[in-house]
Design a protein around this motif. Structure first.
Motif, PDB file in Angstrom:
ATOM      1  N   SER A 240       7.728   1.568   0.487  1.00  0.00           N
ATOM      2  CA  SER A 240       7.237   2.924   0.780  1.00  0.00           C
ATOM      3  C   SER A 240       6.287   2.907   1.968  1.00  0.00           C
ATOM      4  N   TYR A 241       5.441   1.887   2.047  1.00  0.00           N
ATOM      5  CA  TYR A 241       4.524   1.741   3.183  1.00  0.00           C
ATOM      6  C   TYR A 241       5.300   1.548   4.486  1.00  0.00           C
ATOM      7  N   LEU A 242       6.287   0.676   4.460  1.00  0.00           N
ATOM      8  CA  LEU A 242       7.073   0.401   5.662  1.00  0.00           C
ATOM      9  C   LEU A 242       7.881   1.622   6.098  1.00  0.00           C
ATOM     10  N   ASN A 243       8.216   2.476   5.139  1.00  0.00           N
ATOM     11  CA  ASN A 243       8.945   3.713   5.454  1.00  0.00           C
ATOM     12  C   ASN A 243       8.022   4.834   5.915  1.00  0.00           C
ATOM     13  N   GLU A 245       5.690   6.309   4.152  1.00  0.00           N
ATOM     14  CA  GLU A 245       5.438   7.304   3.105  1.00  0.00           C
ATOM     15  C   GLU A 245       4.008   7.244   2.586  1.00  0.00           C
ATOM     16  N   ILE A 246       3.371   6.076   2.664  1.00  0.00           N
ATOM     17  CA  ILE A 246       1.991   5.898   2.219  1.00  0.00           C
ATOM     18  C   ILE A 246       1.286   4.953   3.189  1.00  0.00           C
ATOM     19  N   SER A 247      -0.059   4.996   3.178  1.00  0.00           N
ATOM     20  CA  SER A 247      -0.825   4.095   4.032  1.00  0.00           C
ATOM     21  C   SER A 247      -0.909   2.716   3.389  1.00  0.00           C
ATOM     22  N   LEU A 248      -1.372   1.732   4.149  1.00  0.00           N
ATOM     23  CA  LEU A 248      -1.498   0.383   3.621  1.00  0.00           C
ATOM     24  C   LEU A 248      -2.501   0.345   2.473  1.00  0.00           C
ATOM     25  N   GLU A 249      -3.597   1.050   2.626  1.00  0.00           N
ATOM     26  CA  GLU A 249      -4.611   1.066   1.562  1.00  0.00           C
ATOM     27  C   GLU A 249      -4.066   1.745   0.304  1.00  0.00           C
ATOM     28  N   GLU A 250      -3.329   2.832   0.485  1.00  0.00           N
ATOM     29  CA  GLU A 250      -2.706   3.498  -0.667  1.00  0.00           C
ATOM     30  C   GLU A 250      -1.706   2.566  -1.342  1.00  0.00           C
ATOM     31  N   CYS A 251      -1.006   1.801  -0.531  1.00  0.00           N
ATOM     32  CA  CYS A 251      -0.031   0.839  -1.042  1.00  0.00           C
ATOM     33  C   CYS A 251      -0.719  -0.193  -1.938  1.00  0.00           C
ATOM     34  N   LYS A 252      -1.806  -0.755  -1.454  1.00  0.00           N
ATOM     35  CA  LYS A 252      -2.540  -1.763  -2.228  1.00  0.00           C
ATOM     36  C   LYS A 252      -3.046  -1.191  -3.541  1.00  0.00           C
ATOM     37  N   GLU A 253      -3.654  -0.013  -3.469  1.00  0.00           N
ATOM     38  CA  GLU A 253      -4.219   0.585  -4.677  1.00  0.00           C
ATOM     39  C   GLU A 253      -3.133   0.956  -5.680  1.00  0.00           C
ATOM     40  N   LEU A 254      -1.988   1.379  -5.181  1.00  0.00           N
ATOM     41  CA  LEU A 254      -0.875   1.745  -6.066  1.00  0.00           C
ATOM     42  C   LEU A 254      -0.338   0.506  -6.783  1.00  0.00           C
TER      43      LEU A 254
END
Length: 290
Positions: A240-243, A245-254
């Motif tokens: 999702s991050y690479l697409n 759709e979300i930021s890197l920080e959002e990716c980590k927290e998710l």
């Protein structure tokens, strides 16, 4: 003796398995649903090929990530290896956090034959499928939400292919070990929740430091990921991050949030589905059995 080391993610199962290997000189069978995939290493916290214990593992790195792999396939592969290992080993270690794989491997867990092609129910709404199941196999709906179309379709396809419903199939099983001549110890590492969540958060941060994003990029370039592989926690969020759709920080927290939620489900499963001896940490477990 068969030692089954279970616990939530980040509880220290692999470290205990390595220590037990040193003491017992026993082979290790992987029971993690995603560590069976090749090249999915960082995100699954897989033991490194450079680790001395790696060469003692079975059912690790056996499936191409573009291929789907079912619980039934795991059961078959596990039992073939398990039966062979029993001939030459006094002890065997099984380690992993996928409870259903472990139950299917060791218990009289039967799978319906599914030789027929799935029917196309695209013209039916979720509510209509739910209503059919409610009438013909209501027990199958106990853990299926009306909005979970994938599971609704699977239950309906099983119902239409079998003389026995999914719930009847489960009820027909004795829930006993598939072999009554082996001694099995289920050893459950269950740290205090705050400590476990701290370890999970640290592990996720470490995965990114070790190159999780690059690993996912490489996977996407090399394979057409199967639905199963692409849904692994840590991988689907990075995708999702690479697409964008979300930021890197959002990716980590998710990833941290979903891993914590998954760990909670694992604890519930092991407490209620397996006859476990529970330990707060790996050190206490090893003191008990060595």
């Amino acid at each position: 003796m068969v030692y089954v080391i279970v616990g939530p993610t980040a509880s220290g199962k692999s470290e205990v398995a390595s220590s037990l290997l040193e003491k017992k000189n026993a082979p290790i069978i992987n029971a993690d649903a995603f560590q069976i995939y090749k090249d999915m290493d960082i995100g699954t916290a897989k033991v490194s090929p450079t680790d001395p214990s790696y060469s003692h593992y079975y059912l690790l790195d056996i499936v191409d990530p573009s291929t789907s792999y079912s619980v039934a396939e795991y059961q078959k592969d596990f039992r073939e290896i398990f039966e062979t290992l029993l001939k030459d080993n006094k002890d065997i270690i099984i380690v992993g956090g996928t409870g259903l794989y472990i139950r299917a491997a060791l218990y009289d867990y039967n799978f319906p034959e599914e030789s027929l092609e799935d029917e196309d129910y695209s013209e039916l709404t979720n509510e209509e499928i739910y209503a059919i199941l409610e009438q013909k196999d209501p027990d199958s709906l106990k853990n299926i939400h009306v909005n979970n179309r994938k599971r609704l379709l699977r239950a309906l396809n099983i119902l239409n292919k079998q003389s026995m419903t999914k719930s009847e199939n489960i009820a027909s099983q004795k829930h006993e070990l598939y072999r009554d001549d082996i001694e099995v110890k289920f050893l459950f590492i269950n740290p205090d929740r705050d400590e476990l969540y701290r370890k999970i958060n640290e592990r996720v941060d470490l995965m990114f430091e070790r190159g999780l994003v690059d690993e996912v990029k490489s996977l996407l370039q090399k394979y057409s990921l199967s639905n199963t592989a692409s849904q692994a926690i840590g991988y689907k969020e990075v995708i999702s991050y690479l697409n964008g759709e979300i930021s890197l920080e959002e990716c980590k927290e998710l990833i941290k949030k979903r891993t914590r939620n998954y760990a909670k489900r694992q604890v519930t499963y092991f407490r209620h589905q397996l006859p476990c001896i529970e330990f707060k940490n790996g050190e206490d477990l090893l003191k008990e059995i060595i």
